[in-house]
Design a protein around this motif. Structure first.
Motif, PDB file in Angstrom:
ATOM      1  N   VAL A  82     102.114  33.170 -14.717  1.00 24.87           N
ATOM      2  CA  VAL A  82     101.025  34.118 -14.955  1.00 24.87           C
ATOM      3  C   VAL A  82      99.698  33.407 -14.725  1.00 24.87           C
ATOM      4  N   CYS A  99      95.691  34.198 -15.513  1.00 21.88           N
ATOM      5  CA  CYS A  99      94.884  35.078 -16.350  1.00 21.88           C
ATOM      6  C   CYS A  99      93.409  34.784 -16.133  1.00 21.88           C
ATOM      7  N   ASP A 100      92.550  35.824 -16.272  1.00 18.71           N
ATOM      8  CA  ASP A 100      91.113  35.593 -16.169  1.00 18.71           C
ATOM      9  C   ASP A 100      90.486  35.511 -17.562  1.00 18.71           C
ATOM     10  N   GLY A 151      91.155  37.936 -20.342  1.00 19.38           N
ATOM     11  CA  GLY A 151      92.523  38.007 -20.838  1.00 19.38           C
ATOM     12  C   GLY A 151      93.441  38.847 -19.978  1.00 19.38           C
ATOM     13  N   GLN A 152      92.903  39.348 -18.866  1.00 20.93           N
ATOM     14  CA  GLN A 152      93.709  40.193 -17.989  1.00 20.93           C
ATOM     15  C   GLN A 152      94.491  39.348 -16.986  1.00 20.93           C
ATOM     16  N   ILE A 153      95.626  39.879 -16.571  1.00 25.25           N
ATOM     17  CA  ILE A 153      96.478  39.193 -15.609  1.00 25.25           C
ATOM     18  C   ILE A 153      95.932  39.389 -14.194  1.00 25.25           C
ATOM     19  N   ALA A 204     101.001  37.653 -11.308  1.00 29.39           N
ATOM     20  CA  ALA A 204     102.161  37.309 -12.133  1.00 29.39           C
ATOM     21  C   ALA A 204     103.421  37.328 -11.294  1.00 29.39           C
ATOM     22  N   PRO A 215     105.630  38.632 -17.469  1.00 31.95           N
ATOM     23  CA  PRO A 215     104.542  38.103 -18.289  1.00 31.95           C
ATOM     24  C   PRO A 215     104.819  38.164 -19.784  1.00 31.95           C
ATOM     25  N   HIS A 268     102.068  35.535 -20.841  1.00 26.57           N
ATOM     26  CA  HIS A 268     100.716  36.096 -20.803  1.00 26.57           C
ATOM     27  C   HIS A 268      99.838  35.452 -21.869  1.00 26.57           C
ATOM     28  N   ALA A 289      98.843  31.917 -20.763  1.00 30.47           N
ATOM     29  CA  ALA A 289      97.852  31.963 -19.690  1.00 30.47           C
ATOM     30  C   ALA A 289      96.500  32.432 -20.231  1.00 30.47           C
ATOM     31  N   ARG A 290      96.535  33.376 -21.162  1.00 29.89           N
ATOM     32  CA  ARG A 290      95.296  33.853 -21.791  1.00 29.89           C
ATOM     33  C   ARG A 290      94.617  32.725 -22.561  1.00 29.89           C
TER      34      ARG A 290
END
Length: 331
Positions: free
Chosen positions: A25, A27-28, A31-33, A36, A40, A196, A199-200
């Protein structure tokens, strides 16, 4: 729920001989993907890939400043080092500054992976110490925080103030309630989260601004320590160190056991979490390298990139027999 997907392939001549499946994943900072592969929402323990998170309370509590923790020591608090002199000397000095020693660690002894240190112990017919453990820097950080919080010696107990602070930081920055934890190789608890969530968390590190607040300042200090001292984070033979040295902009890269990787990319405000299901390091090394190339952070022809991604397989006579390469979906 999505199944794991192929992340890396091993070819021998014209034949696909092996695949390494997994999840990844990107992530930006919201917090959005961004991208992926696989699922996730798959849940794993990030193992040592989470050491930066576990080190947050050391810095944001004021313990690091109260005890004069240096930037190289902060890098070691995030490290899975090879047990070379550059690592063990610094950990030993750190403990001495706390009036502590090897017996105060709870990570257990480990034969160093650094060749010179390994050979030195063999020649001396000596046994490894806990300082040689690849997690001794993390544990020195735990001991520093424990001293600051007035905790007892069993700092790896899940109910100890150190581990309560570590879990709180983990759940806050992943923005998830961990479904549980296991005991890591170094005997400390290791909480689980989704791909997720991890990655967040890495994107949160990447977007942190020095001086914005206590958490963000701590996050910046930790990733900056890692990129300033990549050899302390792993070692000169390790992929994480080689890749951090090779990227075109600062990237904090951290491997974990069983095929996990995380990465903090401050320039792009992105975070990466990656897990290879069979735990094979060749698969995870290839996949994380491919993602760095995909994001324009690494020249695919750089020797470090070629060492792990699209890397030739040689037999005992040095004849090229095949290649390890990323799945098409990662390119």
């Amino acid at each position: 729920m999505s199944d794991p997907v192929i992340l890396a392939e091993v070819w021998r001549g014209p034949f696909l001989e092996c695949t390494h499946t997994g999840h990844a994943v990107i992530c930006d900072d919201s917090g959005q993907i961004v991208a992926a592969w696989g699922d996730p929402d798959a849940i794993f323990m990030p193992r040592s890939s989470a050491k930066m998170i576990q080190a947050l309370p050391l810095v944001e509590s004021g313990a690091a400043d109260a005890f004069g923790v240096t930037q190289p020591q902060l890098a070691l608090s995030c490290a899975s080092h090879l047990g070379g002199a550059m690592h063990t000397d610094r950990v030993r000095d750190w403990l001495t500054g706390l009036s502590l020693g090897d017996d105060d660690l709870r990570c257990g002894p480990q034969m160093p992976q650094d060749r010179a240190a390994f050979n030195d112990l063999i020649r001396a017919d000596a046994k490894p110490c806990q300082i040689h453990n690849n997690c001794s820097g993390k544990h020195a950080g735990f001991l520093t925080l424990s001293r600051h919080l007035g905790g007892g010696p069993e700092y790896i107990d899940p109910d100890h103030p150190v581990q309560r602070a570590s879990l709180a930081a983990f759940e806050e920055i992943t923005e998830e309630t961990s479904p549980g934890s296991g005991i890591d190789g170094c005997s400390a608890p290791n909480p689980a989260c989704t791909m997720h969530g991890m990655a967040r968390a890495m994107a949160s590190f990447a977007a942190a601004r020095d001086g914005a607040d206590t958490r963000q300042t701590a996050a910046v200090r930790l990733w900056q320590a890692m990129v300033a001292h990549p050899a302390l984070v792993a070692g000169n033979r390790h992929a994480a160190t080689a890749l951090m040295r090779a990227t075109t902009q600062p990237v904090a890269i951290k491997n974990g056991a069983e095929g996990y990787y995380s990465a903090i990319i401050p320039g792009l405000k992105l975070g990466i979490a990656l897990k290879v299901m069979d735990g094979a390091i060749r698969g995870s090394n290839c996949a994380i390298t491919a993602l760095l190339v995909r994001l324009g952070l690494l020249d695919p022809d750089h020797p470090a990139a070629r060492r792990f991604c699209n890397a030739p397989i040689l037999n005992r006579r040095g004849i090229e027999t095949g290649v390890i390469k990323p799945a098409e979906s990662l390119i």
